[in-house]
Every structure is written in C-alpha cells, then in structure tokens.
Scaffold this active site. Structure first.
Site, mmCIF file in Angstrom:
data_model
loop_
_atom_site.group_PDB
_atom_site.id
_atom_site.type_symbol
_atom_site.label_atom_id
_atom_site.label_comp_id
_atom_site.label_asym_id
_atom_site.label_seq_id
_atom_site.Cartn_x
_atom_site.Cartn_y
_atom_site.Cartn_z
ATOM 1 C CB ALA A 23 -10.439 -5.498 3.535
ATOM 2 C CB THR A 27 -15.003 -4.436 7.908
ATOM 3 O OG1 THR A 27 -14.060 -4.285 8.961
ATOM 4 C CG2 THR A 27 -14.420 -5.334 6.845
ATOM 5 N NE ARG A 35 -7.361 -10.048 -1.405
ATOM 6 C CZ ARG A 35 -6.952 -10.407 -2.612
ATOM 7 N NH1 ARG A 35 -6.719 -11.653 -2.903
ATOM 8 N NH2 ARG A 35 -6.781 -9.499 -3.541
ATOM 9 C CD GLN A 102 -3.054 -5.015 1.357
ATOM 10 O OE1 GLN A 102 -3.386 -5.028 2.548
ATOM 11 N NE2 GLN A 102 -2.620 -6.087 0.747
ATOM 12 C CG HIS A 122 -4.454 -3.691 -4.467
ATOM 13 N ND1 HIS A 122 -4.826 -4.488 -3.414
ATOM 14 C CD2 HIS A 122 -3.229 -4.127 -4.844
ATOM 15 C CE1 HIS A 122 -3.862 -5.362 -3.162
ATOM 16 N NE2 HIS A 122 -2.879 -5.165 -4.008
ATOM 17 C CB CYS A 130 -9.726 4.034 -21.869
ATOM 18 S SG CYS A 130 -9.790 3.186 -23.465
ATOM 19 C CB CYS A 133 -6.725 5.446 -25.485
ATOM 20 S SG CYS A 133 -7.958 6.287 -24.463
ATOM 21 C CB CYS A 158 -10.011 5.369 -28.210
ATOM 22 S SG CYS A 158 -10.003 4.102 -26.930
ATOM 23 C CB ILE A 239 -9.368 -1.025 13.325
ATOM 24 C CG1 ILE A 239 -8.549 -2.272 12.950
ATOM 25 C CG2 ILE A 239 -8.737 0.230 12.756
ATOM 26 C CD1 ILE A 239 -8.680 -2.687 11.495
HETATM 27 ZN ZN LIG Z 1 -9.838 5.071 -24.795
#
Ligand SMILES: [Zn+2]
Length: 267
Positions: A23, A27, A35, A102, A122, A130, A133, A158, A239
């Site tokens: 993160a 920023t 976090r 991440q 992540h 979905c 499905c 679906c 950074i």
């Molecule tokens: Zn679906």
C-alpha cells in the site's frame, strides 16, 4: 558511501530484480493504506466487515455498501506516481524479473508495465468476478449498472453474486498466483520490498525465500518490518523521492552528479 548509493550500485549490477510492493507505494497517489497506523481499518474496524467474504455472501446490505464504496474508490481518479514510474524504468532497463504486488488498484499497469510482469497476489479492483459461475469481466460496465440503480448487480450469465476480483478476508488466495510469486522470488538476485509492512502471509515469506536463495534484500518502507534484520539495506525515505534515483542508470550518485552539472553556471 551511504545506503542509497549502495542500493543504486546493487541495482545496476542486478539482472533479475523482483519488486514486492504494498500500500505504501500507492498512498502518494491518494489511495489510503488500509492497515497502516493511519489506515482506514485501524481507525474504523467496522469498515473491515465490508471486506469479509462471509458478511458479503450472506448480507445484501453489506453488498450494497460494498458497491457504493467501489463506486467511490479513489483508484478511479488516481494516477501512478514517481515510485510506480521508477519501477517501469527498471523494466525498460531489462532488469525487472517480476513485480509482485499486494495492491488491487492497477496503478502498476497504468504506469506502463507489460501485464505479464505484474503478479497481483490480492487480485484487482478493475475486474469483477461471479462467486457462483466464476465468470469474469471489467468493473466499468458493472459500476454503470450500480449508477443506473441496481444496488446489488447480479451475474448476467447465471444470476450469482458479483464481487470485485480481489481477495477478501476469509477468501482463499489463488495457489497458482502465490506459487508464481514465490518462484519469482527464489529466482531473484535482488529483492526490493517497497511500501509493505511485510506482515501479510504468505507473500511476506517471499523475502526470506529470496534471501535463502542468495538474493540481496532491500527494504524501502516508512515503518519497521519484521525482516529489517535480514535486509542488506533498509531505506526509510519517502518512496516517490528515493525510488526514481535508485532505479535510474548509475543510481543516486549519477543522478546527484548530473544535478550538480545542471546547477553549474554555464560559461
Ligand atoms: Zn455467474
């Protein structure tokens, strides 16, 4: 010779750099750290419910709130900063073996990396998935449906529950993606951990894994991490300030001397 000069020389000498970002690199683009000490979850633990898969799957109210918060996410207006661009420089210099992130904001790709270099452990906010499905697609059209009045848009294939293609709390990581990240770390000759507190596993384990396989380890983070002790260098500078000089050819020394040249009076 200070730490930053050393790191610049190591980067010049490296051939297979793996960057691991968290993160802290985003920023400076206006995306809050969830976090960190000033983090959204640290300040308001209830916000974490929105990121818990069990609440999400069982409670339509949580899904409505989640879609509203996706609509308002700062990522849609954020642009990559100097830190993101510095890593693109590394790729163009042919030194970046992999970029394990991440972050879910997609800013590394927006900065100009080739997609196959970036490993998003992540997931990404820029796609939807979905939960029934497994169908996947871009986030934009689904946010348009939310704007149009669907407060909990369903999968058009679906009827299942849709969610951003990110890993929520309580949701398993994708083993193939984690394997790819760990393999890359073990192949690195230099591991650059940037803006991550290195407290989230399994990805944090990439640091000792790279070290054990013989890589140099450099940590650039505002706060101490559990792996500072095994790092060859730890840099606490912002950074966006430190990374561009580190990633430029010749490192900080070359950047400083060209700045001196530019500052010299012209005859
Ligand atoms: Zn679906």
């Amino acid at each position: 010779m200070n730490d930053a000069d050393n790191v610049g020389r190591w980067i010049d000498a490296a051939a297979r750099i793996v960057a691991l970002t968290g993160a802290g690199i985003s920023t400076e683009s206006g995306i809050p750290d969830f976090r960190g000490p000033q983090g959204v979850w640290t300040k308001n633990p209830k916000a974490e419910r929105l990121s818990n898969i069990n609440y999400y799957m069982s409670d339509p109210e949580v899904r409505k709130l989640s879609w509203q918060s996706r609509l308002d996410h700062p990522a849609w207006h954020a642009t990559p900063n100097a830190g993101h661009r510095a890593l693109v420089t590394l790729e163009r210099r042919g030194k970046l073996h992999a970029l394990v992130t991440q972050n879910i904001d997609g800013l590394h790709q927006l900065a100009g990396h080739s997609p196959d270099v970036v490993i998003e452990v992540h997931g990404t906010l820029r796609d939807v998935m979905c939960m029934a499905c497994g169908a996947r697609g871009p986030m934009g059209p689904v946010l348009d449906r939310v704007r149009g009045g669907e407060d909990d848009p369903a999968c058009q294939a679906c009827g299942g529950i849709l969610k951003s293609a990110t890993i929520s709390f309580g949701q398993p990581l994708v083993p193939e993606i984690i394997d790819r990240a760990m393999r890359a770390a073990e192949q690195a000759d230099l591991l650059l951990a940037i803006g991550t507190s290195l407290q989230v596993y399994p990805v944090a384990a990439a640091v000792p894994a790279a070290r054990a396989a013989g890589a140099r380890v450099v940590i650039v983070n505002a706060e101490p991490t559990p792996f500072d002790g095994l790092a060859d260098a730890v840099l606490r500078a912002p950074i966006g300030e430190v990374l561009p000089a580190l990633c430029a050819a010749g490192g900080p020394a070359a950047v400083a001397s060209s700045a001196v040249e530019r500052a010299s009076p012209q005859p």
